[in-house]
Design a protein around this motif. Sequence first.
Motif, PDB file in Angstrom:
ATOM      1  N   GLU A  61       0.850  -1.192   0.000  1.00  0.00           N
ATOM      2  CA  GLU A  61       0.000   0.000   0.000  1.00  0.00           C
ATOM      3  C   GLU A  61       0.890   1.248   0.000  1.00  0.00           C
ATOM      4  O   GLU A  61       1.933   1.278   0.657  1.00  0.00           O
ATOM      5  N   ALA A  62       0.468   2.270  -0.705  1.00  0.00           N
ATOM      6  CA  ALA A  62       1.244   3.506  -0.787  1.00  0.00           C
ATOM      7  C   ALA A  62       1.332   4.197   0.570  1.00  0.00           C
ATOM      8  O   ALA A  62       2.324   4.859   0.881  1.00  0.00           O
ATOM      9  N   GLU A  63       0.327   4.029   1.413  1.00  0.00           N
ATOM     10  CA  GLU A  63       0.329   4.673   2.733  1.00  0.00           C
ATOM     11  C   GLU A  63       1.358   4.034   3.666  1.00  0.00           C
ATOM     12  O   GLU A  63       1.777   4.648   4.645  1.00  0.00           O
ATOM     13  N   ASP A  64       1.756   2.784   3.385  1.00  0.00           N
ATOM     14  CA  ASP A  64       2.704   2.090   4.246  1.00  0.00           C
ATOM     15  C   ASP A  64       4.144   2.549   4.024  1.00  0.00           C
ATOM     16  O   ASP A  64       5.012   2.284   4.852  1.00  0.00           O
ATOM     17  N   ILE A  65       4.400   3.224   2.924  1.00  0.00           N
ATOM     18  CA  ILE A  65       5.759   3.673   2.609  1.00  0.00           C
ATOM     19  C   ILE A  65       6.030   4.955   3.386  1.00  0.00           C
ATOM     20  O   ILE A  65       5.301   5.935   3.288  1.00  0.00           O
ATOM     21  N   VAL A  66       7.124   4.935   4.167  1.00  0.00           N
ATOM     22  CA  VAL A  66       7.490   6.082   4.991  1.00  0.00           C
ATOM     23  C   VAL A  66       8.655   6.793   4.320  1.00  0.00           C
ATOM     24  O   VAL A  66       9.698   6.193   4.068  1.00  0.00           O
ATOM     25  N   LEU A  67       8.457   8.052   4.008  1.00  0.00           N
ATOM     26  CA  LEU A  67       9.519   8.869   3.435  1.00  0.00           C
ATOM     27  C   LEU A  67      10.099   9.740   4.532  1.00  0.00           C
ATOM     28  O   LEU A  67       9.363  10.394   5.264  1.00  0.00           O
ATOM     29  N   GLY A  68      11.411   9.746   4.654  1.00  0.00           N
ATOM     30  CA  GLY A  68      12.057  10.579   5.657  1.00  0.00           C
ATOM     31  C   GLY A  68      12.370   9.790   6.916  1.00  0.00           C
ATOM     32  O   GLY A  68      12.325   8.567   6.966  1.00  0.00           O
ATOM     33  N   ILE A  69      12.655  10.509   7.962  1.00  0.00           N
ATOM     34  CA  ILE A  69      13.045   9.914   9.235  1.00  0.00           C
ATOM     35  C   ILE A  69      11.818   9.830  10.128  1.00  0.00           C
ATOM     36  O   ILE A  69      11.090  10.813  10.279  1.00  0.00           O
ATOM     37  N   PRO A  70      11.566   8.669  10.738  1.00  0.00           N
ATOM     38  CA  PRO A  70      10.410   8.580  11.627  1.00  0.00           C
ATOM     39  C   PRO A  70      10.573   9.502  12.836  1.00  0.00           C
ATOM     40  O   PRO A  70      11.685   9.735  13.299  1.00  0.00           O
ATOM     41  N   LYS A  71       9.465  10.020  13.333  1.00  0.00           N
ATOM     42  CA  LYS A  71       9.510  10.951  14.458  1.00  0.00           C
ATOM     43  C   LYS A  71       9.939  10.220  15.724  1.00  0.00           C
ATOM     44  O   LYS A  71       9.565   9.085  15.960  1.00  0.00           O
ATOM     45  N   LYS A  72      10.718  10.919  16.541  1.00  0.00           N
ATOM     46  CA  LYS A  72      11.196  10.339  17.789  1.00  0.00           C
ATOM     47  C   LYS A  72      10.098  10.414  18.836  1.00  0.00           C
ATOM     48  O   LYS A  72       9.380  11.401  18.937  1.00  0.00           O
ATOM     49  N   GLU A  73      10.026   9.356  19.600  1.00  0.00           N
ATOM     50  CA  GLU A  73       9.122   9.378  20.746  1.00  0.00           C
ATOM     51  C   GLU A  73       9.933   9.776  21.967  1.00  0.00           C
ATOM     52  O   GLU A  73      11.153   9.632  21.990  1.00  0.00           O
ATOM     53  N   GLU A  74       9.246  10.235  23.000  1.00  0.00           N
ATOM     54  CA  GLU A  74       9.959  10.699  24.187  1.00  0.00           C
ATOM     55  C   GLU A  74      10.746   9.583  24.850  1.00  0.00           C
ATOM     56  O   GLU A  74      11.786   9.816  25.446  1.00  0.00           O
ATOM     57  N   SER A  75      10.264   8.361  24.771  1.00  0.00           N
ATOM     58  CA  SER A  75      10.949   7.240  25.411  1.00  0.00           C
ATOM     59  C   SER A  75      12.220   6.857  24.646  1.00  0.00           C
ATOM     60  O   SER A  75      13.127   6.259  25.218  1.00  0.00           O
TER      61      SER A  75
END
Length: 151
Positions: A67-81
């Motif tokens: 699915e096109a929505e499953d493709i992540v472009l860029g760096i995933p956002k950091k979580e606080e943990s």
Amino acid sequence: MAKSQQTFNKSEKEKKRLKKRELKNKKKLARKAASKESGGGIQFAYVDYNGNLTDTPPDPSLKIEIEAEDIVLGIPKKEESDEEKFDPVRNGKVSFYDSSKGFGFIIDSVNQEKYFTHVSGLIDEIIENDKVSFELEKGQRGMNAVRVKKI
């Protein structure tokens, strides 16, 4: 009587050029005959699932739908943990300080690294062998100790 302009060297070069031209034409004709013989169609190459070239097409039942929505472009956002808690205040010992010139060096008590300090980054007056707390800041030639206080 005038001498001929055609020298031995020139005639040899001309013979070589003609021979090369004939050889090129023979190769061209051989390629044409080979393409007529093999059918002249375009040969296909396929890439299998391991990335290797093959002459057989891949099995369509093994195709994976994405699915096109499953493709992540860029760096995933950091979580606080995920991020480490960083304490900007460090402790150390003054290894060298020249008050007449207004600079010195502080050795970090944790990793034993030496950091440059300047009189403009001092809060309290310091001398050699004083225990101090400081913060690090990027300088022209590396990390500098700033906001230096005696402990």
